[in-house]
Structures are given as C-alpha cells and as structure tokens.
Scaffold this motif. Structure first.
Motif, short mmCIF file in Angstrom:
data_model
loop_
_atom_site.label_atom_id
_atom_site.label_comp_id
_atom_site.label_asym_id
_atom_site.label_seq_id
_atom_site.Cartn_x
_atom_site.Cartn_y
_atom_site.Cartn_z
N ILE A 126 -4.18 14.74 -9.54
CA ILE A 126 -3.58 13.84 -10.55
C ILE A 126 -2.09 14.14 -10.69
O ILE A 126 -1.25 13.23 -10.72
CB ILE A 126 -4.31 13.98 -11.90
N HIS A 127 -1.73 15.44 -10.77
CA HIS A 127 -0.31 15.82 -10.90
C HIS A 127 0.49 15.36 -9.68
O HIS A 127 1.59 14.82 -9.82
CB HIS A 127 -0.21 17.35 -11.09
N PHE A 128 -0.09 15.58 -8.50
CA PHE A 128 0.58 15.15 -7.27
C PHE A 128 0.79 13.63 -7.27
O PHE A 128 1.88 13.15 -6.93
CB PHE A 128 -0.23 15.58 -6.04
N GLU A 129 -0.23 12.90 -7.66
CA GLU A 129 -0.12 11.43 -7.66
C GLU A 129 0.89 10.98 -8.73
O GLU A 129 1.63 10.01 -8.51
CB GLU A 129 -1.49 10.79 -7.91
N GLN A 130 0.91 11.69 -9.86
CA GLN A 130 1.90 11.34 -10.88
C GLN A 130 3.32 11.58 -10.35
O GLN A 130 4.20 10.72 -10.54
CB GLN A 130 1.69 12.19 -12.15
N GLN A 131 3.55 12.72 -9.72
CA GLN A 131 4.88 13.02 -9.17
C GLN A 131 5.25 11.99 -8.10
O GLN A 131 6.40 11.55 -8.03
CB GLN A 131 4.91 14.44 -8.57
N ARG A 132 4.29 11.65 -7.29
CA ARG A 132 4.55 10.65 -6.25
C ARG A 132 4.91 9.31 -6.86
O ARG A 132 5.85 8.64 -6.42
CB ARG A 132 3.31 10.52 -5.36
N ALA A 133 4.15 8.92 -7.90
CA ALA A 133 4.44 7.64 -8.58
C ALA A 133 5.81 7.69 -9.25
O ALA A 133 6.58 6.72 -9.17
CB ALA A 133 3.34 7.35 -9.61
N ILE A 134 6.13 8.84 -9.88
CA ILE A 134 7.44 8.97 -10.54
C ILE A 134 8.56 8.89 -9.51
O ILE A 134 9.57 8.20 -9.71
CB ILE A 134 7.50 10.30 -11.33
N ASN A 135 8.35 9.57 -8.37
CA ASN A 135 9.36 9.52 -7.31
C ASN A 135 9.53 8.11 -6.76
O ASN A 135 10.66 7.67 -6.47
CB ASN A 135 9.03 10.49 -6.18
N GLN A 136 8.44 7.39 -6.60
CA GLN A 136 8.53 6.01 -6.11
C GLN A 136 9.27 5.14 -7.13
O GLN A 136 10.12 4.32 -6.74
CB GLN A 136 7.13 5.45 -5.86
N VAL A 137 8.96 5.35 -8.41
CA VAL A 137 9.66 4.55 -9.45
C VAL A 137 11.14 4.90 -9.45
O VAL A 137 12.00 4.01 -9.54
CB VAL A 137 9.00 4.79 -10.84
N ARG A 138 11.44 6.21 -9.38
CA ARG A 138 12.84 6.62 -9.35
C ARG A 138 13.57 5.99 -8.16
O ARG A 138 14.71 5.52 -8.27
CB ARG A 138 12.95 8.14 -9.25
N GLN A 139 12.91 6.05 -7.01
CA GLN A 139 13.51 5.50 -5.81
C GLN A 139 13.74 3.99 -5.97
O GLN A 139 14.80 3.49 -5.61
CB GLN A 139 12.63 5.79 -4.60
N LEU A 168 -13.31 22.24 -8.61
CA LEU A 168 -13.19 20.78 -8.54
C LEU A 168 -12.28 20.25 -9.64
O LEU A 168 -11.48 19.33 -9.42
CB LEU A 168 -14.58 20.13 -8.63
N GLU A 169 -12.37 20.85 -10.83
CA GLU A 169 -11.51 20.44 -11.94
C GLU A 169 -10.05 20.74 -11.60
O GLU A 169 -9.17 19.91 -11.82
CB GLU A 169 -11.94 21.17 -13.22
N ASN A 170 -9.79 21.94 -11.03
CA ASN A 170 -8.42 22.29 -10.63
C ASN A 170 -7.91 21.35 -9.54
O ASN A 170 -6.77 20.90 -9.59
CB ASN A 170 -8.36 23.74 -10.14
N TYR A 171 -8.77 21.07 -8.57
CA TYR A 171 -8.38 20.15 -7.49
C TYR A 171 -8.08 18.76 -8.06
O TYR A 171 -7.10 18.12 -7.68
CB TYR A 171 -9.50 20.09 -6.46
N LYS A 172 -8.91 18.33 -9.00
CA LYS A 172 -8.69 17.02 -9.63
C LYS A 172 -7.36 17.01 -10.37
O LYS A 172 -6.58 16.06 -10.23
CB LYS A 172 -9.84 16.72 -10.60
N ASN A 173 -7.10 18.08 -11.14
CA ASN A 173 -5.84 18.15 -11.90
C ASN A 173 -4.65 18.19 -10.96
O ASN A 173 -3.63 17.53 -11.21
CB ASN A 173 -5.84 19.37 -12.82
N GLU A 174 -4.74 18.97 -9.87
CA GLU A 174 -3.65 19.02 -8.89
C GLU A 174 -3.44 17.66 -8.25
O GLU A 174 -2.29 17.24 -8.04
CB GLU A 174 -3.95 20.07 -7.82
#
Length: 189
Positions: free
Chosen positions: A134-147, A126-132
């Motif tokens: 969070i990382h996925f959501e961060q990348q998505r947010a970064i990509n949206q900001v970049r876009q 569950l901790e790994n899933y949570k971290n993944e």
C-alpha cells in the motif's frame, strides 16, 4: 415292600420267560442285579474277602479322587499365577496407555501451539507485505501526480512564456544571461 425271595420267582412265571429283555421295574431288578454281582464275586473271588475287595475298590476310588483333587489344586494354583501375571501385564499396559494418552495430548497441544504461532507469524508477514505494498502504491501514485502536475505546470509556464515573450524580449533576455555568465567567468578567473 416285596420280600427278597419274591425276586427269585421261576422264569416260567414271567410272561416273557425264555427271551432276553429289559425289566424296567426297579424294585424287582435291583435285588436280581445284586445277587448276580455277589454270585460273580463269590465265583471269581474264591477265598478273597468280599469286604477286602470292596475296601480295595473304595481305596482305589478314594486315591483317584484325591489325585484328581490334587491335580485340580495344582491347576488352580497355576491358573491363579497366570491370572496374577495377566493382571500385572494389564496394569502395565494401562499405565503405558495412559502415558501414551498424556504424551499424545501434550504433543497435540504443542503442535496446536506451534501451528497457531506459525499462522500468527504468517498473518503478520502478510500484514507487513500488504502495508508495504500500500505504501509503495501510494508513493507511486504521489510520484505520478507530481510528475503530471509538474508537466502541466511546465506546459503552462512554457505557454505563458511563449505568449508573453516577443522576439525582442527574448533576445534581450538571452543577452542579459550571456552577460551574467561572462561576469561569472571573470570572477572565477
């Protein structure tokens, strides 16, 4: 103590003479009972020795008592054997109960250890899933900001180009680019 002959007082002397009843005077009745028993023995015994009869009765009684004691001893021996068997079975059952108890405790400890390990693994997953996540959501947010930044920069550049370029400058830029493409084509041929 009264004389033995006083017991043989005629029946007319007693107030309840002629009727049957119980005499509760022990001293008066005991000699009477003995005389009746002796009379019956003499009458029916006729030639049988009273001491022999008494000896036979005592021997029979003694034999019955000995048989009873022997039977009691045999029963006692059997009871002791059964008691020993029961104690042996009890010890065996107690040993088995102790083994079940020990096995039960070790089984409980094993299950507890297994449960703790599986819970730890689940928590780790569950901790790994949570971290993944969070990382996925961060990348998505970064990509949206970049876009969004890219779109804003592109709009700003287009706006700047539109405001700075006149039609004449625009035509000249197109002609220069066409010229560069033409030169590139000649070099590659």
């Amino acid at each position: 103590m009264k004389n033995v002959t006083d017991s043989f007082v005629p029946l007319g002397h007693w107030p309840s003479a002629g009727s049957f009843g119980l005499n509760t005077d022990i001293l008066a009745t005991n000699p009477i009972n003995l005389s009746v028993v002796l009379g019956v023995l003499i009458f029916f015994g006729k030639g049988v020795c009273a001491s022999c009869l008494l000896s036979d009765l005592l021997d029979n009684r003694k034999q019955r008592i000995l048989n009873t004691i022997q039977n009691s001893e045999e029963l006692r021996g059997g009871a002791i054997k059964q008691l020993k068997k029961a104690r042996a079975r009890l010890r065996k059952v107690e040993i088995e109960a102790d083994q079940f108890r020990v096995n039960g405790y070790s089984e409980i400890e094993r299950e507890k250890f297994t449960l703790i390990n599986s819970t730890y693994k689940i928590l780790e997953q569950l901790e790994n899933y949570k971290n993944e996540t969070i990382h996925f959501e961060q990348q998505r947010a970064i990509n949206q900001v970049r876009q969004q930044v890219f779109q804003q920069a592109l709009k700003g550049a287009i706006g700047t180009l539109n405001s700075c370029l006149s039609n004449e400058l625009h035509l000249r830029t197109i002609n220069v680019n066409i010229g560069m493409f033409g030169a590139m084509k000649e070099i590659t041929d």
